[in-house]
Motif scaffolding. Structure first.
Motif, PDB file in Angstrom:
ATOM      1  N   PHE A 205       2.632 -24.576  35.350  1.00  0.00           N
ATOM      2  CA  PHE A 205       3.570 -25.228  34.449  1.00  0.00           C
ATOM      3  C   PHE A 205       3.317 -24.799  33.005  1.00  0.00           C
ATOM      4  O   PHE A 205       4.183 -24.960  32.133  1.00  0.00           O
ATOM      5  N   ALA A 206       2.160 -24.204  32.757  1.00  0.00           N
ATOM      6  CA  ALA A 206       1.817 -23.745  31.402  1.00  0.00           C
ATOM      7  C   ALA A 206       2.836 -22.758  30.855  1.00  0.00           C
ATOM      8  O   ALA A 206       3.043 -22.682  29.632  1.00  0.00           O
ATOM      9  N   HIS A 257      -3.806 -24.284  24.967  1.00  0.00           N
ATOM     10  CA  HIS A 257      -4.772 -23.964  26.015  1.00  0.00           C
ATOM     11  C   HIS A 257      -4.358 -24.679  27.302  1.00  0.00           C
ATOM     12  O   HIS A 257      -3.747 -25.754  27.259  1.00  0.00           O
ATOM     13  N   VAL A 258      -4.727 -24.103  28.442  1.00  0.00           N
ATOM     14  CA  VAL A 258      -4.607 -24.797  29.725  1.00  0.00           C
ATOM     15  C   VAL A 258      -5.950 -24.720  30.429  1.00  0.00           C
ATOM     16  O   VAL A 258      -6.611 -23.671  30.400  1.00  0.00           O
ATOM     17  N   TYR A 259      -6.347 -25.849  30.998  1.00  0.00           N
ATOM     18  CA  TYR A 259      -7.585 -25.875  31.786  1.00  0.00           C
ATOM     19  C   TYR A 259      -7.242 -26.313  33.201  1.00  0.00           C
ATOM     20  O   TYR A 259      -6.637 -27.368  33.413  1.00  0.00           O
ATOM     21  N   THR A 260      -7.664 -25.496  34.174  1.00  0.00           N
ATOM     22  CA  THR A 260      -7.427 -25.797  35.587  1.00  0.00           C
ATOM     23  C   THR A 260      -8.729 -26.219  36.240  1.00  0.00           C
ATOM     24  O   THR A 260      -9.656 -25.415  36.400  1.00  0.00           O
ATOM     25  N   ASN A 261      -8.786 -27.477  36.607  1.00  0.00           N
ATOM     26  CA  ASN A 261      -9.954 -28.062  37.253  1.00  0.00           C
ATOM     27  C   ASN A 261      -9.981 -27.659  38.735  1.00  0.00           C
ATOM     28  O   ASN A 261      -8.946 -27.606  39.397  1.00  0.00           O
ATOM     29  N   ARG A 262     -11.180 -27.389  39.275  1.00  0.00           N
ATOM     30  CA  ARG A 262     -11.308 -26.938  40.661  1.00  0.00           C
ATOM     31  C   ARG A 262     -11.142 -28.058  41.674  1.00  0.00           C
ATOM     32  O   ARG A 262     -11.136 -27.799  42.889  1.00  0.00           O
TER      33      ARG A 262
END
Length: 289
Positions: A205-206, A257-262
């Motif tokens: 979606f970023a 910024h985008v952060y993708t959590n595992r």
């Protein structure tokens, strides 16, 4: 009695058999590690970022993110209780859950999670968005469970969070695969000079979010690939979790910024390899500090 030397052919044959046996043992060992070891070995990742729009009054606020618990046959209530204890140790000021509470393939919706999730404390708010598994299983009921647990579930909505004379907006959009994300609607009460923390289940979606006045997007969904082969990468990435699959990404020419959590749980297979489950802890500051 003397031993006869092996012929070259027999030597190679026995060598290949031995190598095959070793390979099978290594594969078996890796599988056991992935199922019983790494899958339950939660890693805490700490990220420090600075932003132009971030208010000085909120400097040092701890934003803690968890995602994709996938409660079901592979991740049960006992596991969730351990996760709650771990999250509390991080003393979040703001707590964010980025979707997929239950697993739609091997789980069922249960109110048993409410007393556990209710133990989570965050003085500036607990926020959540729904994931694709939540949508498949029944978004209305899961939304109710999260709300009864003290979370504010944001579906194309925003909420201002204040401390002292500073404030930020926490914004959440609807799930992409089964819902109707509407970021302009979610941002309608946000001025362009205010910091925006966006929760969106799918990280890709970023590509939409960076075009709007959004500073940091937190996502899950991809599980980081769940099984990552050294020097190769993930064997499989889900739709809308392929471009920004894990960790931090910065968009050049902007503060976005985008952060993708595992994620915490697993789906399809109860295994993680080279891709530990994760809690993300963010400490944000202003460039004007």
């Amino acid at each position: 009695m003397t031993n006869k030397p092996l012929s070259r052919r027999n030597f190679l044959k026995q060598g290949l058999l031995g190598a095959g046996a070793v390979g099978m043992m290594l594969a078996a060992g890796s599988g056991l590690y992935g199922i019983f070891g790494e899958r339950n070995w939660i890693q805490t990742t700490k990220i420090h970022l600075t932003f132009g729009r971030y208010p000085l009054a909120l400097a040092g606020v701890r934003i803690v993110q968890f995602s994709d618990t996938h409660i079901g046959s592979y991740y049960n209530i006992g596991h969730l209780a351990q996760l709650v204890d771990l999250l509390l140790q991080h003393e979040p000021d703001i707590l964010c859950f980025t979707g997929d509470l239950f697993d739609s393939k091997v789980g069922r919706i249960t109110d048993e999670v409410i007393p556990l999730l209710s133990q989570l404390q965050a003085p500036m708010g607990k926020f959540a968005v729904l994931g694709n598994h939540d949508m498949r299983m029944g978004s209305a009921r899961i939304k109710t469970i999260l709300e009864k647990s003290g979370f504010t579930v944001l579906v194309n909505e925003s909420q201002r969070v204040k401390r002292g004379d500073g404030s930020i907006h926490v914004v959440g959009v609807d799930e992409m695969l089964h819902g109707r994300p509407d970021l302009p609607r979610a941002l309608k009460d946000v001025s362009k000079d205010e910091f925006v923390l966006l929760l969106a289940h799918e990280p890709d979606f970023a590509d939409i979010a960076w075009k709007y006045p959004v500073d940091l997007q937190l996502s899950g969904h991809s599980h980081g690939g769940q099984i990552r082969i050294p020097f190769y990468g993930s064997l499989f990435m889900p739709e809308l979790g392929q471009k920004y699959s894990l960790g931090l990404y910065k968009f050049e020419g902007s503060d976005f910024h985008v952060y993708t959590n595992r994620g915490i749980g697993t789906t399809l297979f109860p295994i993680r390899f080279n891709c530990r489950p994760e809690i993300s802890v963010f400490v944000l500051d202003s460039v004007h500090a």
